[in-house]
Design an enzyme around this catalytic site. Sequence first.
Site, mmCIF file in Angstrom:
data_model
loop_
_atom_site.group_PDB
_atom_site.id
_atom_site.type_symbol
_atom_site.label_atom_id
_atom_site.label_comp_id
_atom_site.label_asym_id
_atom_site.label_seq_id
_atom_site.Cartn_x
_atom_site.Cartn_y
_atom_site.Cartn_z
ATOM 1 N N ASP A 213 34.707 38.285 38.384
ATOM 2 C CA ASP A 213 34.622 39.353 39.383
ATOM 3 C C ASP A 213 35.587 40.447 38.964
ATOM 4 O O ASP A 213 36.489 40.200 38.177
ATOM 5 C CB ASP A 213 35.129 38.832 40.738
ATOM 6 N N ASP B 97 28.718 33.470 46.518
ATOM 7 C CA ASP B 97 28.949 33.110 45.106
ATOM 8 C C ASP B 97 28.749 31.610 44.897
ATOM 9 O O ASP B 97 28.780 31.132 43.770
ATOM 10 C CB ASP B 97 30.386 33.473 44.677
ATOM 11 N N ASP C 139 34.485 34.690 44.954
ATOM 12 C CA ASP C 139 35.299 34.565 46.157
ATOM 13 C C ASP C 139 34.455 34.545 47.416
ATOM 14 O O ASP C 139 34.871 34.047 48.435
ATOM 15 C CB ASP C 139 36.339 35.692 46.226
#
Length: 1175
Positions: free
Chosen positions: A473, A798, A794
């Site tokens: 990310d 996901d 997070d």
Amino acid sequence: MGDMANSSIEFHPKPQQQREAPHAGGFGCTLAELRTLMELRGAEALQKIQEAYGDVSGLCRRLKTSPTEGLADSTNDLEKRRQIYGQNFIPPKQPKTFLQLVWEALQDVTLIILEVAAIVSLGLSFYAPPGEESEACGNVSGGAEDEGEAEAGWIEGAAILLSVICVVLVTAFNDWSKEKQFRGLQSRIEQEQKFTVIRNGQLLQVPVAALVVGDIAQVKYGDLLPADGVLIQGNDLKIDESSLTGESDHVRKSADKDPMLLSGTHVMEGSGRMVVTAVGVNSQTGIIFTLLGAGGEEEEKKDKKGKQQDGAMDSSQTRAKKQDGAVAMEMQPLKSAEGGEMEEREKKKANVPKKEKSVLQGKLTKLAVQIGKAGLVMSAITVIILVLYFVIETFVVDGRMWLAECTPVYVQYFVKFFIIGVTVLVVAVPEGLPLAVTISLAYSVKKMMKDNNLVRHLDACETMGNATAICSDKTGTLTTNRMTVVQSYLGDTHYKEIPAPSALTPKILDLLVHAISINSAYTTKILPPEKEGALPRQVGNKTECALLGFVLDLKRDFQPVREQIPEDKLYKVYTFNSVRKSMSTVIRMPDGGFRLFSKGASEILLKKCTNILNSNGELRSFRPRDRDDMVKKIIEPMACDGLRTICIAYRDFSAGQEPDWDNENEVVGDLTCIAVVGIEDPVRPEVPEAIRKCQRAGITVRMVTGDNINTARAIAAKCGIIQPGEDFLCLEGKEFNRRIRNEKGEIEQERLDKVWPKLRVLARSSPTDKHTLVKGIIDSTTGEQRQVVAVTGDGTNDGPALKKADVGFAMGIAGTDVAKEASDIILTDDNFTSIVKAVMWGRNVYDSISKFLQFQLTVNVVAVIVAFTGACITQDSPLKAVQMLWVNLIMDTFASLALATEPPTESLLLRKPYGRDKPLISRTMMKNILGHAVYQLTIIFTLLFVGELFFDIDSGRNAPLHSPPSEHYTIIFNTFVMMQLFNEINARKIHGERNVFDGIFSNPIFCTIVLGTFGIQIVIVQFGGKPFSCSPLSTEQWLWCLFVGVGELVWGQVIATIPTSQLKCLKEAGHGPGKDEMTDEELAEGEEEIDHAERELRRGQILWFRGLNRIQTQVSQPLSHCSLLVQPDPHKFSMAHPYPASLQIAHHLFLMQGPVHLVSGVLGRKERLRTAEVG
């Protein structure tokens, strides 16, 4: 659903408190009432609440709590609530006692064989037959009585028993300390899980265990609910109840339709407040755990009787595995009409191919089987040769008769031969291997905690060493996640810094402040700094914090606005999710109309704007042409500076025209743009260096983000993910999908294979895109190696990508509970550099095990050959059973401790990943093993056959039974141990390095063990006497032994000079299971997967492995408690145990996975429990 809820009533023991109804401890509800209430769903529940309490606030009054202020934070009140309604804690399963662990270690087949042999030997030594002195039995007992040592015959048996006890105690102690470690880790995870409650009108984060009935808890997107409750107020709240009901559809919750929230379920969207009504064992999750507790013992009984299901682990273990905060099972309402379909769906789900076994496991299993086979063959041949030699010599050559009175004497000989055979087997089988793996992994896990990696699945640590790709990310991982607004576009002006409040029209300023303050989670706040001179503290969503910070920078305050319009006065909230990429809030205006505030990704929200505020705060129309203009002149320049752009807009609805609020596209359209702001999230200063290390180590880093492509590209360039002059791709989610899907919209692997090798940045991606990319890279067959992919995530969405990846990293600070649940490792500091540390530790685990193998196999080869040839030529092994057991202890337990705890060095990151097919034992290692074996064998055979001439002592060969220990054989034993000690130092390097002492002092454990072993060896030789078959040596003899030992180091340098490339004849060993071996099994649907090693076993039908009784595999897993932490991952391979029980212990720790099939007949309607897949 309501139907299913009632099904649970029947199997609840009615609590005692019912007698003291109606008022328990001064509260207006009893425990039983609340439990009955929580079993209802939907309309039934609402009806019950209305009948019994009037409404939810009536329930709050009865529980003496305020829906807005929460409980008064008084210790007495909280304690009283805990006594009456219970604590929010489910008691874990009792850990195994040390004695139980000892008993389990004793189950090892080889140890049992040794014990039997020792007891037989003991029994026979006490039995003195009358005819023993007669010449008829030959020179069987010659020399024994001369020294009056016949009575000492029992010593060898006793010594073997003693050494068996040592091995057992060491094994049991290892397991016990591991258990303790994992319990500690487990409690740390539990303490770290906090939940937001309101007490005294203040928002507090309290540990989940501190929740009490009557608490008002804030629930938000991504939470895992820790207790049951009733919703007081909710915004667009959707819950995933699949962990309790098996229904995968998200359930919409609202105070007026279905207010019941259950523990163990996940919040997938929205937010709200609930009053806690049941905690701990009284919550829905707790009730299931309690039933499981009852189910556990019955299961065990069944297991012992029928051992009916090969794959089933005992249910108590399952229970322990589930303790990790989540309910890992699903209850199937078999009462419902679709019960049958459920079963079908179950079966289908069970047939989905599981995730492959971890790389190391596959290689080790195979290697252990091969070594085990070889050892078994060698030991069998040894025994046969010894027996034949003895029989032929005694009865054929000497022509003796088998006399009845000589039988015990002959039997004693056979027992001695049998003991030698078993000893060869014990030395040949590397039972230290699983121990080394366990110690190495457990040590790494402990140290990784210091490097901010909280490992949830042990094998993830080792898989990380093979990682070839990391999909990361952007926000919070590569950047600091401390966001600030640095540019803005307000009233037709682009401000490169924060504008002065006086520069803005009051109307614009007022609208902006309201839009930001109201249209953000009320839990998000900016608090004053903790220390003088520090930055203000940001609490909650960081993007919203940046916007609230912008309000403060404009010298206004958001708190008064929120107090004027509290959260429960908000008319409708469309919370942020990854599909909308925006958040909107509707409030009722004083004139009866409505105003909608919206904020979101600028290019998405600007498409919905038809007006914009000019510099005077008046509307002017905003056409598509103006929008393109704005994108070019304002948004793209901001994005190219690496800023995240957010658009803030509003819309008014007049009193007469209330829209259909469920039609979101209609409501959130026709907006008026107030402002566009550019939010900066600076790159973490240490990230560029960490990414350089990854690239040097052969790992490709890809950025997957929901941000605008220009922002993403700018940040990727700052991080070093993309370099000028490189051939790379940066794609948006839409373009990515267009490239990888065919005309029908299906994903094609070969199209994906054209995209992913060059892809470095995927922007504006949805969670599905992330999952597609990860799956595509893992399934790709283009390279010579299968890619090993690590993913960070997070958000709740996901989950699928984290599960699919080989290693999933969840964010400890910003991550939602769902993401943590799906992950293998939690990054406690959300920092990318911690991932690089994980790679180092993973590679180190792999290297540690290779070092151990190099050392262990050298000893194995030498000891087996010496015992075998010695036994065949001199009818007696030069190394006695007890000595072999000591050597075994040195090379197994101690060496695994010494070599498995080597700390990692930066040099580990200078090589490419090993990959799945690289053998455990490389050519260089094979060269070292064989080279050192040649040296050791030469020395030992020289000593065995001409040693007595060299040292001028009596020969120890062909000594009769029970003869005293000879100096000759003691020197051989001592030299052998000295060579092992110095070879242990050689084993520290496996890539042909010359300096074997490099960094030796950074590992105190290694130094302690080498010196300690040396000290014990002196004691054994000088004072071991008969039990160790040792005779004290003179100083000169000791110096010779040491001299030969030090020769190992010199010889190591000689071996290092031989170029490995010249030795084409050397084979590598310990390859991973080949591709061809996998496919046929994986294709056979419905068949249980059997890995290569297990098939090998089936083919060979080896007695030794077959001897392992099934109960060991199923019931007596000494490490069931470890699974408290190491959760069962339904995707990972389950495997049969190719090691004896003592190894399984360690092995289990390192396999700690496999689907848990558990049918509990206790549940009222035989409700089926199974492991749930989160996400």
